[in-house]
Design a protein around this motif. Structure first.
Motif, mmCIF file in Angstrom:
data_model
loop_
_atom_site.group_PDB
_atom_site.id
_atom_site.type_symbol
_atom_site.label_atom_id
_atom_site.label_comp_id
_atom_site.label_asym_id
_atom_site.label_seq_id
_atom_site.Cartn_x
_atom_site.Cartn_y
_atom_site.Cartn_z
ATOM 1 N N ARG A 85 0.709 -1.177 0.102
ATOM 2 C CA ARG A 85 0.207 0.090 0.162
ATOM 3 C C ARG A 85 0.932 1.362 0.016
ATOM 4 N N ASN A 86 2.219 1.474 0.331
ATOM 5 C CA ASN A 86 2.916 2.076 0.979
ATOM 6 C C ASN A 86 2.901 3.258 -0.739
ATOM 7 N N PHE A 87 3.364 4.757 -0.797
ATOM 8 C CA PHE A 87 2.737 5.403 -1.893
ATOM 9 C C PHE A 87 4.039 4.985 -2.785
ATOM 10 N N ASN A 88 4.504 4.347 -3.493
ATOM 11 C CA ASN A 88 5.497 3.981 -4.641
ATOM 12 C C ASN A 88 6.561 5.605 -4.964
ATOM 13 N N HIS A 89 7.737 6.407 -4.293
ATOM 14 C CA HIS A 89 7.995 7.414 -4.783
ATOM 15 C C HIS A 89 9.243 6.962 -6.227
ATOM 16 N N ASN A 90 9.254 6.042 -6.131
ATOM 17 C CA ASN A 90 10.957 5.301 -6.481
ATOM 18 C C ASN A 90 10.910 6.366 -8.077
ATOM 19 N N LYS A 91 12.171 5.955 -8.166
ATOM 20 C CA LYS A 91 12.565 6.589 -9.870
ATOM 21 C C LYS A 91 13.455 5.861 -10.401
#
Length: 352
Positions: A85-91
């Motif tokens: 559920r965590n916000f996926n802030h990867n790039k």
């Protein structure tokens, strides 16, 4: 390792066009039409395996899934779903299991107008690290190899999790009886006031979830604490949460005449984020800063076998916080944390 601060969209497209076998893309937002069309053309004229994971947020629902998902799937591009559920802030993107593109740049048109940076690696071990993150995000109940160490060594796991994990209220209530408080206090050693400490919740920004600890701190501030409070492990000398810089700053101040600015420089040098505003007007310095940051980061990112060796050295997880930041934090969620404690409880019951 090559940093870029300008023409980033063109750099990414160029790297994608050179792909031979695979491209994996993980970004928080994906609305860049040029990059999307490049991927579709790649699939049309080659058999490259392309997988995309974006965060399931309002912007992506409107400008990625609604506009592009069907044509990407029709081209044979796999749109992966996130299992946590965590916000996926990867790039980041992984090309041919070897080349990595990562940095501050999201795959959006707006990003072209921002002060952004990326760095390109050509390194199989670094690519493997990002592939592990991709697996953690997309495979149900996936346990990373580093996390296996936490299941194997509960004492270390409890110390690390108590110190750093961002508990929610419900999980904290379940684990509270096992969570370590830790300690941090000064005492004279004959030459100066030495600082002694043990990792635990007092270093964690979520310390306030511990009601009894919170109450003692409140009484301390109001000068209402009792003799029982003073003798309790909950009584604190330093303001919570205690920072790594507090420990390092004490050493610097107590042992030498270094001034405050020195300790701040040390803290900045070992930080986990780049101060982009500081370098905003100077691209050359920005590229150098980005390069230095990622060099330090991946010098301190390890696989399971290397970590095993490091952990036998009784490492200081407060000063050496990269152990958490680089090697465990990316691969943990509430379910895995709960499983670590649950399995230990089961083992304890069986032994008794």
């Amino acid at each position: 390792m090559i940093p870029f601060t300008q023409n980033i969209e063109d750099v990414i497209i160029e790297k994608f066009l050179r792909a031979k076998t695979s491209i994996v893309i993980v970004v928080a937002w994906f609305t860049n039409h040029r990059i999307i069309e490049t991927l579709i053309k790649l699939r049309k004229y080659s058999n490259i395996n392309i997988e995309v994971l974006v965060d399931d947020n309002v912007i992506n629902r409107k400008f990625f899934f609604a506009k592009h998902e069907e044509k990407l799937k029709k081209a044979g591009i796999k749109i992966r779903k996130q299992t946590i559920r965590n916000f996926n802030h990867n790039k980041f993107s992984i090309i041919d299991d070897r080349t990595i593109i990562t940095g501050s740049y999201n795959y959006t048109i707006r990003a072209n107008r921002n002060l952004e940076s990326i760095i390109v690696f050509d390194d199989e071990s670094i690519a493997s690290y990002f592939t592990r993150i991709f697996k953690f995000l997309t495979i149900e109940n996936h346990i990373d190899e580093n996390v296996e160490l936490l299941f194997e060594n509960f004492d270390f796991a409890n110390k690390l999790i108590s110190t750093y994990y961002t508990f929610n209220v419900n999980l904290f209530k379940i684990l509270k009886k096992d969570i370590l408080i830790g300690h941090c206090f000064t005492h004279p050693n004959g030459l100066y006031d030495e600082i002694s400490y043990e990792p635990g919740l007092i270093f964690n920004p979520k310390y306030f979830l511990h009601k009894e600890l919170r109450d003692v701190i409140k009484r301390q501030k109001n000068n209402e604490y009792s003799f029982e409070d003073i003798d309790s492990e909950l009584c604190q000398e330093f303001e919570l949460p205690i920072q790594k810089e507090t420990i390092k700053g004490h050493y610097v101040t107590a042992i030498s005449d270094f001034n405050h600015s020195v300790s701040q420089e040390i803290a900045f040098d070992n930080g986990t984020e780049i101060d982009y505003e500081k370098f905003g007007e100077d691209y050359e310095k920005l590229e150098m800063a980005v390069s230095n940051y990622y060099t330090r980061k991946f010098e301190k990112t390890f696989n399971k076998e290397k970590l095993k060796t490091i952990l036998t050295e009784d490492i200081d997880i407060i000063i050496e916080d990269y152990i958490w930041i680089n090697n465990f934090k990316p691969f943990l969620n509430d379910k895995i944390i709960a499983d670590i404690y649950r399995r230990t409880a089961v083992k304890t019951l069986r032994k008794s």
